[in-house]
Scaffold this motif. Structure first.
Motif, PDB file in Angstrom:
ATOM      1  N   GLY A 159      61.804  13.328  49.358  1.00 41.03           N
ATOM      2  CA  GLY A 159      62.015  14.245  48.351  1.00 41.03           C
ATOM      3  C   GLY A 159      62.874  13.249  47.090  1.00 41.03           C
ATOM      4  N   ILE A 160      63.020  12.021  47.194  1.00 41.28           N
ATOM      5  CA  ILE A 160      63.676  11.229  46.222  1.00 41.28           C
ATOM      6  C   ILE A 160      62.777  10.947  44.883  1.00 41.28           C
ATOM      7  CG2 ILE A 160      64.626   8.977  45.535  1.00 41.28           C
ATOM      8  CD1 ILE A 160      65.102   8.802  48.751  1.00 41.28           C
ATOM      9  N   PRO A 161      63.407  11.338  43.887  1.00 41.95           N
ATOM     10  CA  PRO A 161      62.648  11.199  42.574  1.00 41.95           C
ATOM     11  C   PRO A 161      61.892   9.722  42.488  1.00 41.95           C
ATOM     12  CG  PRO A 161      64.425  12.644  42.051  1.00 41.95           C
ATOM     13  CD  PRO A 161      64.449  12.043  43.424  1.00 41.95           C
ATOM     14  N   GLY A 162      60.647   9.455  42.206  1.00 42.09           N
ATOM     15  CA  GLY A 162      60.128   8.140  42.042  1.00 42.09           C
ATOM     16  C   GLY A 162      59.570   7.600  43.115  1.00 42.09           C
ATOM     17  N   LEU A 163      60.146   8.201  44.223  1.00 43.82           N
ATOM     18  CA  LEU A 163      59.341   7.720  45.589  1.00 43.82           C
ATOM     19  C   LEU A 163      57.853   8.345  45.860  1.00 43.82           C
ATOM     20  CD1 LEU A 163      60.064   6.059  48.242  1.00 43.82           C
ATOM     21  CD2 LEU A 163      60.601   8.399  49.203  1.00 43.82           C
ATOM     22  N   SER A 164      57.115   7.358  45.694  1.00 39.64           N
ATOM     23  CA  SER A 164      55.700   7.873  45.967  1.00 39.64           C
ATOM     24  C   SER A 164      55.418   8.250  47.329  1.00 39.64           C
ATOM     25  CB  SER A 164      54.612   6.788  45.214  1.00 39.64           C
ATOM     26  OG  SER A 164      54.622   5.852  46.104  1.00 39.64           O
ATOM     27  N   ASN A 165      54.288   9.062  47.408  1.00 37.17           N
ATOM     28  CA  ASN A 165      53.579   9.391  48.705  1.00 37.17           C
ATOM     29  C   ASN A 165      53.532   8.040  49.525  1.00 37.17           C
ATOM     30  OD1 ASN A 165      54.015  12.050  48.007  1.00 37.17           O
ATOM     31  ND2 ASN A 165      51.901  12.331  47.920  1.00 37.17           N
ATOM     32  N   GLU A 166      52.826   6.957  48.849  1.00 37.79           N
ATOM     33  CA  GLU A 166      52.495   5.811  49.531  1.00 37.79           C
ATOM     34  C   GLU A 166      53.710   4.989  50.108  1.00 37.79           C
ATOM     35  OE1 GLU A 166      50.457   3.129  51.912  1.00 37.79           O
ATOM     36  OE2 GLU A 166      49.628   4.915  50.803  1.00 37.79           O
ATOM     37  N   GLU A 167      54.885   5.096  49.221  1.00 37.74           N
ATOM     38  CA  GLU A 167      56.127   4.407  49.674  1.00 37.74           C
ATOM     39  C   GLU A 167      56.936   5.194  50.718  1.00 37.74           C
ATOM     40  OE1 GLU A 167      57.735   2.351  45.298  1.00 37.74           O
ATOM     41  OE2 GLU A 167      57.782   4.530  45.658  1.00 37.74           O
ATOM     42  N   TRP A 168      56.875   6.325  50.739  1.00 33.88           N
ATOM     43  CA  TRP A 168      57.361   7.507  51.617  1.00 33.88           C
ATOM     44  C   TRP A 168      56.506   6.902  53.069  1.00 33.88           C
ATOM     45  CZ3 TRP A 168      61.054   9.133  54.021  1.00 33.88           C
ATOM     46  CH2 TRP A 168      61.026  10.071  54.842  1.00 33.88           C
ATOM     47  N   LYS A 169      55.190   6.939  53.023  1.00 31.38           N
ATOM     48  CA  LYS A 169      54.491   6.590  54.395  1.00 31.38           C
ATOM     49  C   LYS A 169      54.933   5.285  54.709  1.00 31.38           C
ATOM     50  CE  LYS A 169      50.232   8.877  52.961  1.00 31.38           C
ATOM     51  NZ  LYS A 169      48.732   8.853  52.421  1.00 31.38           N
ATOM     52  N   GLN A 170      55.219   4.124  53.789  1.00 27.81           N
ATOM     53  CA  GLN A 170      55.682   2.841  54.203  1.00 27.81           C
ATOM     54  C   GLN A 170      56.864   2.878  54.986  1.00 27.81           C
ATOM     55  OE1 GLN A 170      55.444   0.660  50.764  1.00 27.81           O
ATOM     56  NE2 GLN A 170      53.127   0.733  50.560  1.00 27.81           N
ATOM     57  N   ASN A 171      57.837   3.855  54.543  1.00 27.52           N
ATOM     58  CA  ASN A 171      59.188   4.101  55.011  1.00 27.52           C
ATOM     59  C   ASN A 171      59.021   4.566  56.760  1.00 27.52           C
ATOM     60  OD1 ASN A 171      61.988   4.058  53.501  1.00 27.52           O
ATOM     61  ND2 ASN A 171      60.491   4.461  51.926  1.00 27.52           N
ATOM     62  N   ILE A 172      58.183   5.399  56.614  1.00 29.92           N
ATOM     63  CA  ILE A 172      58.213   5.983  58.127  1.00 29.92           C
ATOM     64  C   ILE A 172      57.443   5.144  59.158  1.00 29.92           C
ATOM     65  CG2 ILE A 172      56.966   7.692  59.573  1.00 29.92           C
ATOM     66  CD1 ILE A 172      56.867   9.475  56.879  1.00 29.92           C
ATOM     67  N   GLN A 173      56.147   4.112  58.591  1.00 31.72           N
ATOM     68  CA  GLN A 173      55.591   3.153  59.278  1.00 31.72           C
ATOM     69  C   GLN A 173      56.525   1.934  59.549  1.00 31.72           C
ATOM     70  OE1 GLN A 173      52.884   3.385  60.738  1.00 31.72           O
ATOM     71  NE2 GLN A 173      52.072   5.051  59.651  1.00 31.72           N
ATOM     72  N   GLN A 174      57.383   1.776  58.646  1.00 33.98           N
ATOM     73  CA  GLN A 174      58.547   0.427  58.990  1.00 33.98           C
ATOM     74  C   GLN A 174      59.397   0.958  60.102  1.00 33.98           C
ATOM     75  OE1 GLN A 174      59.376  -2.708  58.902  1.00 33.98           O
ATOM     76  NE2 GLN A 174      58.952  -2.394  56.628  1.00 33.98           N
ATOM     77  N   ALA A 175      59.857   2.362  60.266  1.00 27.56           N
ATOM     78  CA  ALA A 175      60.504   2.742  60.994  1.00 27.56           C
ATOM     79  C   ALA A 175      59.873   2.800  62.528  1.00 27.56           C
ATOM     80  CB  ALA A 175      61.090   4.301  60.873  1.00 27.56           C
ATOM     81  N   LEU A 176      58.581   3.060  62.472  1.00 34.13           N
ATOM     82  CA  LEU A 176      57.551   2.928  63.868  1.00 34.13           C
ATOM     83  C   LEU A 176      57.511   1.470  64.396  1.00 34.13           C
ATOM     84  CD1 LEU A 176      54.883   5.705  62.926  1.00 34.13           C
ATOM     85  CD2 LEU A 176      56.973   6.003  64.416  1.00 34.13           C
ATOM     86  N   LYS A 177      57.380   0.747  63.474  1.00 32.51           N
ATOM     87  CA  LYS A 177      57.456  -0.873  63.834  1.00 32.51           C
ATOM     88  C   LYS A 177      58.399  -1.387  64.855  1.00 32.51           C
ATOM     89  CE  LYS A 177      54.659  -2.308  59.905  1.00 32.51           C
ATOM     90  NZ  LYS A 177      54.777  -3.315  58.662  1.00 32.51           N
TER      91      LYS A 177
END
Length: 374
Positions: A159-177
């Protein structure tokens, strides 16, 4: 199951969104830790018939502590309390504290679970939040930590302003790696008295967009459930056998003791809390006095808390328990209040257990407030 929480009220920097009790000055660290140990000793009788199964170092930033300081606190707890042989012992930590050497040292202690305050894998978001670490430090610390600890949880903020849905997905995927087995994720919220609240009032930071947060939440739930995580509490996702035992005890209404300034305790019907002031806390303990206040929860208070915590978890609210613990009148009241939410599909009732649906999860706190006995 009973737990012990330790509030370590020190941080290197003040995150712009944080309203927890902490200090960025370490000058009182040594006397405060002495006072903390004294409080642990003075309150031992409160748990004389309880067995401690979880210990949680929170804050603040407990990873500021030296390994010897952590060991001394655990040793004191073991000396004065009945503790199971291998309790879940969690240390909240920031990536910049978790150097390779620090991780290796912690792995030689009784700490068996790390809660790492990642918040984001993006430098832009980290700088906005005034975090003390960089995305590179996050990756390095996770690379090493996962070699020494198999029970790691990380915090991510959405919910951070300026954080796109795609960037948020990348955050989650990075954690899963990194093979992380537990993720706690929270929407950016504006708390009065924080730097973030001041920035928004002055117009130097965008207003929080609830619609964006809702989109991010849906992405979070879908991505993690597909990856094999259980969404066992609104903000918490764990793979089987990796739920937070300590936090689960809170949600299920178990007893816990909180040590340190601003820490809270609960014994079933009394909630108490320590003064949120380091100097006053230290002074009081030097005089062998407990710097705390308390409130006795009424039956209505206990019912409202059960509704709030229950709807946030996969265990839900038992209508049978409501009837048994809070009376038929309360049970009838609840059954009447839930009807609109059953009809709009945000709540469901199965085998006398009331739970939020996927549609209702993001709205759980608001729904709970509509079911409170005021």
């Amino acid at each position: 199951m009973s737990g012990i929480y330790l509030h370590i009220p020190f941080c290197k920097k003040a995150c712009h969104y944080c309203d927890f009790h902490f200090s960025t000055s370490l000058k009182n660290k040594e006397p405060l830790l002495k006072a903390l140990v004294q409080e642990i000793i003075l309150r031992a009788d409160e748990f004389k018939n309880k067995t401690v199964k979880t210990i949680y170092f929170g804050g603040g930033t407990p990873s500021i502590l030296d390994v010897d300081e952590i060991k001394n606190i655990i040793k004191t707890i073991r000396q004065y309390y009945k503790v199971i042989e291998i309790p879940e012992i969690t240390l909240e930590a920031n990536p910049d504290d978790l150097t390779d050497d620090k991780i290796k040292e912690l792995a030689q202690t009784e700490i068996n679970r790390l809660s790492i305050g990642v918040q984001s894998f993006g430098d832009k978001e980290l700088q906005m939040m005034n975090r003390a670490h960089s995305s590179e430090e996050v990756k390095q610390c996770l690379h090493t930590a996962t070699q020494y600890f198999n029970n790691i949880t990380i915090d991510l903020m959405y919910g951070i302003p300026g954080l796109s849905n795609e960037e948020w997905k990348q955050n989650i995927q990075q954690a899963l790696k990194f093979g992380i087995s537990h993720i706690s994720s929270y929407a950016l919220t504006v708390e009065e008295g924080t730097a973030l609240a001041d920035f928004i009032k002055k117009g130097t930071y965008p207003v929080i967009n609830e619609s964006l947060a809702a989109q991010h939440f849906d992405i979070l739930v879908n991505t993690l459930t597909q990856a094999g995580f259980d969404h066992y509490e609104i903000s918490n996702f764990g793979k089987p056998n990796f739920y937070s035992k300590h936090n689960t005890s809170y949600w299920l209404g178990k007893w816990y003791l909180g040590f340190g300034p601003s820490a809270h305790s609960f014994n079933g019907n009394i909630r108490s809390w320590n003064v949120a002031n380091n100097a006053k806390y230290i002074k009081s303990l030097l005089e062998n006095s407990l710097p705390s206040g308390q409130e006795i929860l009424t039956v209505k208070d206990q019912y409202n808390e059960y509704i709030m915590t229950g709807l946030r978890t996969i265990w839900g609210v038992s209508l049978e328990k409501v009837s048994q613990d809070f009376g038929i009148k309360t049970s009838i009241f609840l059954e009447k209040q839930i009807q609109p939410f059953l009809e709009n599909g945000t709540l469901m009732l199965k085998q006398n257990q009331l739970k939020t649906t996927q549609k209702g999860k993001f709205l759980a706190d608001g729904i709970a407030s509509e079911l409170f006995w005021v």
